[in-house]
Every structure is written in C-alpha cells, then in structure tokens.
Design an enzyme around this catalytic site. Structure first.
Site, PDB file in Angstrom:
ATOM      1  N   ALA A 185       7.578  39.772  49.661  1.00 50.22           N
ATOM      2  CA  ALA A 185       7.080  41.078  50.104  1.00 50.22           C
ATOM      3  C   ALA A 185       7.996  42.197  49.618  1.00 50.22           C
ATOM      4  CB  ALA A 185       6.976  41.107  51.622  1.00 50.22           C
ATOM      5  N   ARG A 204      10.355  42.096  47.223  1.00 52.00           N
ATOM      6  CA  ARG A 204      10.609  42.123  45.785  1.00 52.00           C
ATOM      7  C   ARG A 204       9.391  42.556  44.985  1.00 52.00           C
ATOM      8  NH1 ARG A 204      11.317  37.112  45.235  1.00 52.00           N
ATOM      9  NH2 ARG A 204       9.401  36.571  44.105  1.00 52.00           N
ATOM     10  N   SER A 238       8.596  42.194  61.797  1.00 49.48           N
ATOM     11  CA  SER A 238       9.339  40.965  61.602  1.00 49.48           C
ATOM     12  C   SER A 238       9.568  40.352  62.975  1.00 49.48           C
ATOM     13  CB  SER A 238      10.669  41.240  60.894  1.00 49.48           C
ATOM     14  OG  SER A 238      11.303  40.021  60.550  1.00 49.48           O
ATOM     15  N   TYR A 277       4.971  40.345  65.317  1.00 53.54           N
ATOM     16  CA  TYR A 277       3.728  40.449  64.555  1.00 53.54           C
ATOM     17  C   TYR A 277       2.579  40.912  65.442  1.00 53.54           C
ATOM     18  CZ  TYR A 277       6.532  37.191  61.714  1.00 53.54           C
ATOM     19  OH  TYR A 277       7.533  36.578  61.005  1.00 53.54           O
ATOM     20  N   LEU A 329       4.161  34.972  55.207  1.00 54.10           N
ATOM     21  CA  LEU A 329       4.868  34.022  56.064  1.00 54.10           C
ATOM     22  C   LEU A 329       4.888  32.626  55.435  1.00 54.10           C
ATOM     23  CD1 LEU A 329       3.280  35.111  59.481  1.00 54.10           C
ATOM     24  CD2 LEU A 329       5.519  35.770  58.552  1.00 54.10           C
ATOM     25  N   HIS A 373       0.129  30.575  57.899  1.00 56.26           N
ATOM     26  CA  HIS A 373      -0.959  31.372  57.311  1.00 56.26           C
ATOM     27  C   HIS A 373      -2.220  31.323  58.155  1.00 56.26           C
ATOM     28  CE1 HIS A 373       0.805  31.224  52.939  1.00 56.26           C
ATOM     29  NE2 HIS A 373       1.603  31.825  53.809  1.00 56.26           N
ATOM     30  N   LYS A 433      -0.436  32.799  48.740  1.00 51.51           N
ATOM     31  CA  LYS A 433      -0.896  31.471  48.342  1.00 51.51           C
ATOM     32  C   LYS A 433       0.144  30.429  48.776  1.00 51.51           C
ATOM     33  CE  LYS A 433       2.417  31.209  45.346  1.00 51.51           C
ATOM     34  NZ  LYS A 433       3.493  30.206  45.577  1.00 51.51           N
ATOM     35  N   ARG A 475      10.836  26.051  51.177  1.00 53.59           N
ATOM     36  CA  ARG A 475      10.022  25.232  50.279  1.00 53.59           C
ATOM     37  C   ARG A 475      10.315  23.749  50.446  1.00 53.59           C
ATOM     38  NH1 ARG A 475      11.590  29.749  47.429  1.00 53.59           N
ATOM     39  NH2 ARG A 475       9.940  30.933  46.348  1.00 53.59           N
ATOM     40  N   ASP A 511       3.701  25.349  45.953  1.00 54.96           N
ATOM     41  CA  ASP A 511       4.413  26.565  45.560  1.00 54.96           C
ATOM     42  C   ASP A 511       4.060  27.048  44.162  1.00 54.96           C
ATOM     43  OD1 ASP A 511       6.455  28.475  46.540  1.00 54.96           O
ATOM     44  OD2 ASP A 511       7.536  27.831  44.752  1.00 54.96           O
TER      45      ASP A 511
END
Length: 331
Positions: free
Chosen positions: A16, A18, A37, A59, A75, A80, A98, A167, A179
């Site tokens: 978000a 970057r 946040s 949120y 998130l 999601h 995604k 990840r 990913d």
C-alpha cells in the site's frame, strides 16, 4: 477531473505504502480519504507520509466512515474474505489484493456478498491494466505470430532469509503460487481467452518456511494442445518474464509483471525480423485505480468481471493440489 472516488486504506502494508497509495495520488479519479491500521500510531505514520488527515486505529471504524466510497485491502491473504465481506456490507466498493482468497469457495462468497450489496469488487492485478496487454492480445488476434503453440512464464525472487515474513505462514495463505505464481497463471488465461483443462505441478515445500511452496514448476493445459509452462518461487534469483510462441513467430515480454516505464517494452519476432515495441509510459497502479473508479461510476464495464477471480482461485487450488499429491489435476 472534478469527480473523485474517495478511498480508505484498510491496513498500512508495504504494498500500500510503496505502490498503491502513490498510484491513487497519481490517478485522475482517486483521492485517499483515510487510512486505518490495527493501531492508531501506525495509521497516523502512513497517513502523514501521504498528507492524509483522517486516520483510524481499527478497520471497523474506517468502514463506518460515510465519506469513504471505496476501500483498498492489502491485508494478509487469510483476511481478504472477512474484510471484503464486511466492507461490502458497509456499502464500500472493494479493491482487494491478489490472490482474492484462499479458495475458490471463499472467492465466490466474496463475489456474492459484493453483488448483494451492489458494490464493485476487483482483484488487484495491476499489470493487467497496462495498455500493452491489450496491444499484445491484438497482435495475437491479427496473426502477427501465427497460431498459438506455447506459453512460458516465470516470476521468482529470493526472500528466504526473512523467516518472519507473512509469505511463510501456511495458515495465512503463504507460498509462491499465491504470491507470484498467480501472475503467469492469470497472464496465460488472459492471452488464451479461455480456461485451462488440467494442471501438473511439482513444488519444493520448505520445512524452514512452514512448509509453504518456495518453488513450483508446472504445466497448464489448454484446449488445442497449447500449454503454459511456468515456474514461480520465493527462493530463487529474481525473474519476471513471459513468452508467447506461435507457428510463425513469438512475443517476448522481459519485464512481464512489474513495468511502468521504458522497461515495459517487448519484442515481436516473425518472418519480417524482430522489432521492439515501446508502449506508452504509464503507472499501472494509477491505471488500475482509474479503471476501477470508472467501473464504480458505470462509465465502463469492469475490465475483469468479479467471477474472473473465482476462476483464478480454482486454477491456483488445482496447482497446489497437484503439487501436494504429485498428480495431474483435471479442472
């Protein structure tokens, strides 16, 4: 453009900060209205970076803000479904990172919830909004490389040393297929204009990384004997390429998924030789925001319908099932 879509950012994730928030600011249609946040301090720091005055320490508070039209959800993957559905129930349009969900069934729940609420839902594959995608598809349709025979895609990077990265949490939807594998998979579906028939995937599941797939290589079968061969992973040298092979030529996209400037160039090779095509220089994140806003305002149909994300999840699920069972999976 005077009319603006007012965005709320649900989570101050790196993607978000970057890419997507600068994309909203650089768009013709969007404005960042608020940032939320899990703690007010983090939300305030992110908001200050972009000159946003409204912040929330949860949120839930952001979803109750009547001045927000749409939310962006960056998130972790396992959140999601919950926050997309909650956003839809609050009347907010949703751009969700995604992959849309962890399973096709979850993705369908999200699509149904947004349809019931009358809000737009989109999966955030920014690369599909680059004008070169339509340009390449038209070149294929025009017969520039003859009949399609094969597709090849790769998206890898090496982040294995960051052992605390989200990840590498299996229960959070970690792994390379989720990913980065989703990129060549969606690209193949896009250029083929059809859904695959079967998949066979071989993967390396790392005990050091909660047994998520750190590297995967696969074959995705389409009708007519055409297939995508791909590899993806998070413990290999950085690559992001896509090749489209025809009977009379090929199209090579060296920077297939992350490209905004002159690095978006691709080459077409056929009987006339090899030529480089330099598409317009665009910000794919800003284009994604503008396409989303125009769909919300019903100025254009969504470039990718909501059920595209469901079909995408079916394919990813099949790839993971194949890798774990070491079997060919028919879709």
């Amino acid at each position: 453009m005077d009319k603006k879509l007012r965005w709320g950012i649900v989570g101050a994730a790196d993607i978000a900060l970057r890419s997507v928030m600068p994309g909203i600011q650089g768009s013709a249609t969007g404005v960042i209205q608020a940032v939320a946040s899990r703690g007010l301090e983090k939300a305030s720091a992110a908001a200050a970076q972009f000159g946003v005055s409204q912040t929330y320490g949860s949120y839930e508070e952001l979803l109750q803000d009547p001045n927000i039209d749409a939310v962006y959800i960056p998130l972790p993957n396992h959140l999601h479904r919950e926050w997309t559905i909650r956003a839809a129930e609050a009347g907010k349009h949703v751009l969700c990172e995604k992959p849309l969900a962890l399973t096709a069934a979850e993705a369908q729940e999200m699509v149904d919830a947004c349809a019931k609420a009358g809000v737009v839902l989109a999966e955030a594959f920014m690369y599909r909004h680059h004008p070169r995608m339509e340009q390449i598809k038209q070149l294929i349709a025009d017969g520039e490389i003859g009949e399609l025979r094969a597709l090849r895609g790769a998206f890898t990077f090496n982040n294995a040393a960051d052992s605390n990265n989200i990840r590498y949490r299996a229960d959070w939807g970690g792994g390379g297929l989720f990913d980065v594998g989703c990129y060549p998979l969606t690209a193949a579906r896009y250029f083929m204009g059809q859904e695959p028939e079967a998949v066979t995937v071989h993967a390396f599941f790392s005990p050091e990384h909660d047994n998520v797939d750190m590297m995967a290589s696969g074959l995705v079968e389409f009708e007519g004997g055409v297939a995508l061969t791909f590899d993806c992973g998070m413990w290999a040298n950085f690559r992001q390429s896509f090749e489209i092979v025809g009977t009379d030529g090929r199209i090579d996209i060296p920077n297939a998924f992350i490209a905004n400037g002159e690095d978006a160039a691709f080459t077409v090779t056929n009987k006339n030789g090899t030529r480089e095509v330099k598409p317009d220089i665009v910000n794919t994140y800003a284009r994604q925001v503008d396409d989303f806003a125009r769909a919300v305002w019903k100025e254009q149909v969504p470039l990718f319908p909501e059920d595209d994300a469901v079909r995408n999840m079916k394919l990813i699920e099949a790839c993971l099932k194949s890798a774990r069972s070491k079997a060919r999976i028919v879709l």
